[in-house]
Scaffold this active site. Structure first.
Site: not given
Ligand code: MRU
Length: 346
Positions: A47-49, A90, A195, A236, A245-246
């Protein structure tokens, strides 16, 4: 330092750190088919862009290697299908699509099965290497914004685990510490998938960087008490009018603005999607189990009644007017972004 390994790499197939097991267990798993990789992406094992950018690239390389093809045309059709399949994993981080498309375009230049496989893997390896180079530049650029003794609030996980290595927002903090600055961090837990508490707190402790864990609802009080010098988050997707973003990042940006605290976004050029605006971006919505159980792995620990109606967007959009500066490998970009970003991107 205990932990010092790439988040994702190639070793005959794709190997990646399974982030769902952290902080309890550090385990590297193999993905030997694109179905396995897609499942790993969906359940956030990777995960994570920027890490997703590498995963997309390696995914195309994997699709080129996973079966035997007698003709270049047959293999090309297969990797095109793989690209489509992986792009449905995603929707929000633009980097995933960039990684897939870049390796696909390169591989399609090949004229034989051997050449296609080679081009795909080399390009995927390039993406991974470039990610590390970019993060180091973002880190040293961004470190100039931090003073010795500063306390930074961060959100979600933007460290090595969210990239191939080093990190973006956490990379800035790591670079500042490497330069000899004393930096303390408040890490928001980042509900519902944590996270921040599972990954950021763990990573910072691995590096010996002072970290204090808070719940997301405590971001206000630490700012109000004057404990925070700056906020640094990742992204992201960065569009003309917003940073995606998150979920919860927007709230933190509003709090930072209210308290006059600089709010920085650290991200590589591959996170920009400047042709688009806020309305064009699909925000991933995830299942209700992430809100109903204390952790999706602990189905015996309910924190909400089964069957309750839920809303679980994984990301939100922070208007660019809340962002003090964008920290990129092309330099620190300051407002007005409608002028400065196109200037830098070209
Ligand atoms: O759902 P996740 O864990 O993939 O979300 C990650 C984030 O929102 C990160 O902040 C972002 O990808 C930047 S990572 C350098």
């Amino acid at each position: 330092m205990v932990y010092d390994v790439r988040t994702i790499f190639w070793d005959g197939c794709i190997k990646l750190i399974d982030q769902t097991l952290l902080p309890d267990r550090f385990e590297i798993i193999s993905c030997e088919s694109i179905e396995e990789l897609a499942a790993a992406i969906k359940r956030l094992a990777i995960r994570g862009a920027p890490a997703l950018e590498a995963a997309g690239g390696y995914g195309i390389a994997l699709s080129a290697h996973e079966k035997d093809f007698s003709s270049a045309e047959g293999l090309k059709e297969h990797i095109k299908k793989a690209a489509k399949f992986l792009s449905f994993t995603r929707p929000t981080a633009i980097n995933l699509f960039y990684g897939i498309q870049r390796v696909l375009d390169k591989a399609l230049e090949g004229e034989s099965v051997v050449e296609i496989k080679e081009l795909a893997l080399n390009e995927a390896e390039k993406i991974a290497d470039e990610d590390i180079e970019r993060n180091k530049i973002i880190g040293s650029d961004g470190a100039r914004l931090l003073n010795d003794g500063d306390t930074v609030l961060t959100y979600c996980n933007t460290g090595s685990l969210a990239t191939v290595y080093w990190g973006t927002a956490l990379g800035v903090i790591r670079s500042a510490v490497e330069e000899g600055k004393e930096i303390s961090v408040y890490a928001c837990e980042t509900r519902p998938l944590n996270q921040g508490s599972r990954l950021t707190a763990w990573e910072l402790m691995q590096y010996g960087i002072d970290v204090t864990l808070i719940t997301d609802s405590m971001a206000g009080i630490v700012m109000q008490k004057g404990l925070i010098d700056s906020v640094i988050v990742g992204a992201d997707r960065i569009v003309r009018d917003a940073v995606f973003n998150k979920i919860g990042t927007y709230t933190v940006s509003v709090l930072a603005k209210e308290h006059g605290i600089p709010f920085y976004v650290a991200a590589p050029s591959t996170t920009f999607d400047w042709e688009k605006t806020m309305e064009d971006v699909v925000i991933e919505e995830r299942g209700s189990e992430e809100l109903i159980y204390c952790h999706i792995k602990c189905k015996d620990c309910k924190i909400a009644p089964e069957g309750v109606k839920t809303y679980n967007p994984a990301f939100d959009s922070t208007p660019l007017e809340n962002v003090t500066a964008l920290i990129t490998e092309m330099g620190i970009i300051k407002p007005p972004y409608d002028k400065s970003v196109p200037e830098v991107l070209k």
